[in-house]
Design a protein around this motif. Structure first.
Motif, short mmCIF file in Angstrom:
data_model
loop_
_atom_site.label_atom_id
_atom_site.label_comp_id
_atom_site.label_asym_id
_atom_site.label_seq_id
_atom_site.Cartn_x
_atom_site.Cartn_y
_atom_site.Cartn_z
N LEU A 76 46.94 24.08 19.22
CA LEU A 76 47.04 25.01 20.35
C LEU A 76 45.79 24.94 21.22
CD1 LEU A 76 48.79 27.21 21.64
CD2 LEU A 76 47.60 28.86 20.20
N MET A 77 44.62 24.92 20.59
CA MET A 77 43.37 24.86 21.34
C MET A 77 43.25 23.54 22.09
SD MET A 77 40.75 26.77 18.79
CE MET A 77 39.34 26.52 19.84
N ALA A 78 43.74 22.47 21.50
CA ALA A 78 43.66 21.16 22.13
C ALA A 78 44.54 21.09 23.37
CB ALA A 78 44.04 20.07 21.15
N THR A 79 45.64 21.84 23.38
CA THR A 79 46.56 21.77 24.51
C THR A 79 46.36 22.90 25.52
OG1 THR A 79 48.25 23.03 23.32
CG2 THR A 79 48.33 20.63 23.12
N ALA A 80 45.47 23.83 25.25
CA ALA A 80 45.23 24.93 26.18
C ALA A 80 44.49 24.42 27.42
CB ALA A 80 44.43 26.04 25.51
N ARG A 81 44.92 24.92 28.58
CA ARG A 81 44.25 24.61 29.84
C ARG A 81 43.73 25.90 30.43
NH1 ARG A 81 49.54 21.55 31.27
NH2 ARG A 81 50.12 23.03 29.69
N HIS A 82 42.51 25.85 30.99
CA HIS A 82 41.84 27.04 31.51
C HIS A 82 41.50 26.87 32.97
CE1 HIS A 82 40.93 28.35 27.33
NE2 HIS A 82 40.88 27.05 27.13
N PHE A 83 41.56 27.98 33.69
CA PHE A 83 41.19 28.00 35.10
C PHE A 83 40.52 29.35 35.36
CE2 PHE A 83 42.62 29.30 39.44
CZ PHE A 83 41.93 28.35 40.16
N THR A 84 39.30 29.35 35.88
CA THR A 84 38.57 30.59 36.12
C THR A 84 37.99 30.57 37.52
OG1 THR A 84 37.99 30.74 33.78
CG2 THR A 84 36.74 32.10 35.30
N LEU A 85 38.12 31.69 38.20
CA LEU A 85 37.57 31.86 39.56
C LEU A 85 36.82 33.18 39.64
CD1 LEU A 85 40.71 31.29 41.79
CD2 LEU A 85 38.70 29.83 41.76
N GLN A 86 35.73 33.19 40.36
CA GLN A 86 35.07 34.44 40.71
C GLN A 86 35.18 34.58 42.21
OE1 GLN A 86 31.52 35.31 38.63
NE2 GLN A 86 30.72 36.63 40.25
N LEU A 87 35.72 35.71 42.66
CA LEU A 87 36.01 35.91 44.07
C LEU A 87 35.49 37.25 44.56
CD1 LEU A 87 39.66 34.67 43.74
CD2 LEU A 87 37.90 33.51 45.06
N SER A 88 35.31 37.33 45.87
CA SER A 88 34.86 38.60 46.45
C SER A 88 35.93 39.66 46.28
CB SER A 88 34.52 38.42 47.93
OG SER A 88 35.68 38.07 48.65
N SER A 89 35.49 40.86 46.05
CA SER A 89 36.42 41.97 45.82
C SER A 89 36.93 42.50 47.16
CB SER A 89 35.69 43.07 45.03
OG SER A 89 36.60 44.04 44.62
N THR A 90 37.74 41.65 47.81
CA THR A 90 38.30 41.96 49.13
C THR A 90 39.76 41.54 49.14
OG1 THR A 90 37.77 39.76 49.98
CG2 THR A 90 36.07 41.47 50.26
N PRO A 91 40.54 42.01 50.12
CA PRO A 91 41.91 41.52 50.23
C PRO A 91 41.99 40.00 50.33
CG PRO A 91 41.65 43.48 51.57
CD PRO A 91 40.27 43.09 51.08
N ARG A 92 41.05 39.39 51.03
CA ARG A 92 41.02 37.92 51.13
C ARG A 92 40.81 37.29 49.76
NH1 ARG A 92 37.19 33.64 52.22
NH2 ARG A 92 38.25 32.00 53.39
N GLY A 93 39.92 37.87 48.95
CA GLY A 93 39.69 37.37 47.60
C GLY A 93 40.94 37.46 46.75
N ALA A 94 41.70 38.56 46.89
CA ALA A 94 42.95 38.72 46.13
C ALA A 94 43.97 37.66 46.55
CB ALA A 94 43.51 40.13 46.33
N ARG A 95 44.08 37.40 47.85
CA ARG A 95 45.00 36.36 48.33
C ARG A 95 44.60 34.99 47.81
NH1 ARG A 95 44.53 39.26 53.02
NH2 ARG A 95 43.10 37.74 53.93
N LEU A 96 43.30 34.69 47.85
CA LEU A 96 42.82 33.40 47.34
C LEU A 96 43.10 33.25 45.85
CD1 LEU A 96 39.42 32.91 49.18
CD2 LEU A 96 41.41 31.40 49.27
N ALA A 97 42.96 34.32 45.09
CA ALA A 97 43.24 34.26 43.65
C ALA A 97 44.68 33.82 43.44
CB ALA A 97 43.00 35.63 43.01
#
Length: 139
Positions: A8-29
């Motif tokens: 399971l760990m070998a096949t897990a894929r991860h994606f992490t983003l840090q974004l501004s706490s704004t409506p634009r940041g929510a849309r980008l997420a």
């Protein structure tokens, strides 16, 4: 570690983003999470994950916003599910699904997350953070 956990760990894929706490940041997420799922070949999960990321990111921006602090989105895909996590800096304000009147214009986000996910919850910490997560099983 047993062979199942190792696989399971070998096949897990991860994606992490840090974004501004704004409506634009929510849309980008939302937009960037969708593109990441497509790049992983998980087109069949795009619609549901897009809705969950949109709701959780919007909640982080609307209810978890602290001036000058960002929020973080993490998407993890394993062989069985996609997990969405959104972390903000308002650990003192945990989300609660509320009854919504039929004529209300908002307040249905967590009800939608509940309908799409096999489970969701809140993890506190480290202070002052909280993480709201949802797991969506593969169809």
């Amino acid at each position: 570690m047993n062979p199942e956990t190792s696989q399971l760990m070998a096949t897990a894929r991860h994606f992490t983003l840090q974004l501004s706490s704004t409506p634009r940041g929510a849309r980008l997420a939302r937009l960037l999470a969708v593109e990441q799922l497509r790049s992983w070949g998980l087109e069949h999960m795009v619609e549901a994950v897009e809705q969950v990321v949109a709701e959780l990111a919007n909640n982080a921006v609307t209810h978890g916003h602290v001036s000058g602090r960002d929020f973080r989105v993490r998407v993890v895909a394993t062989g069985a599910a996609v997990r969405v996590e959104v972390t903000d800096t308002r650990g003192d304000d945990a989300p609660l699904p509320e009854g919504v009147s039929l004529d209300a214009e908002s307040g249905r986000g967590l009800l939608l997350v509940t309908a799409l996910a096999r489970g969701w919850g809140v993890r506190q910490g480290p202070a002052p953070q909280k993480t709201v997560w949802a797991e969506l099983p593969f169809p």
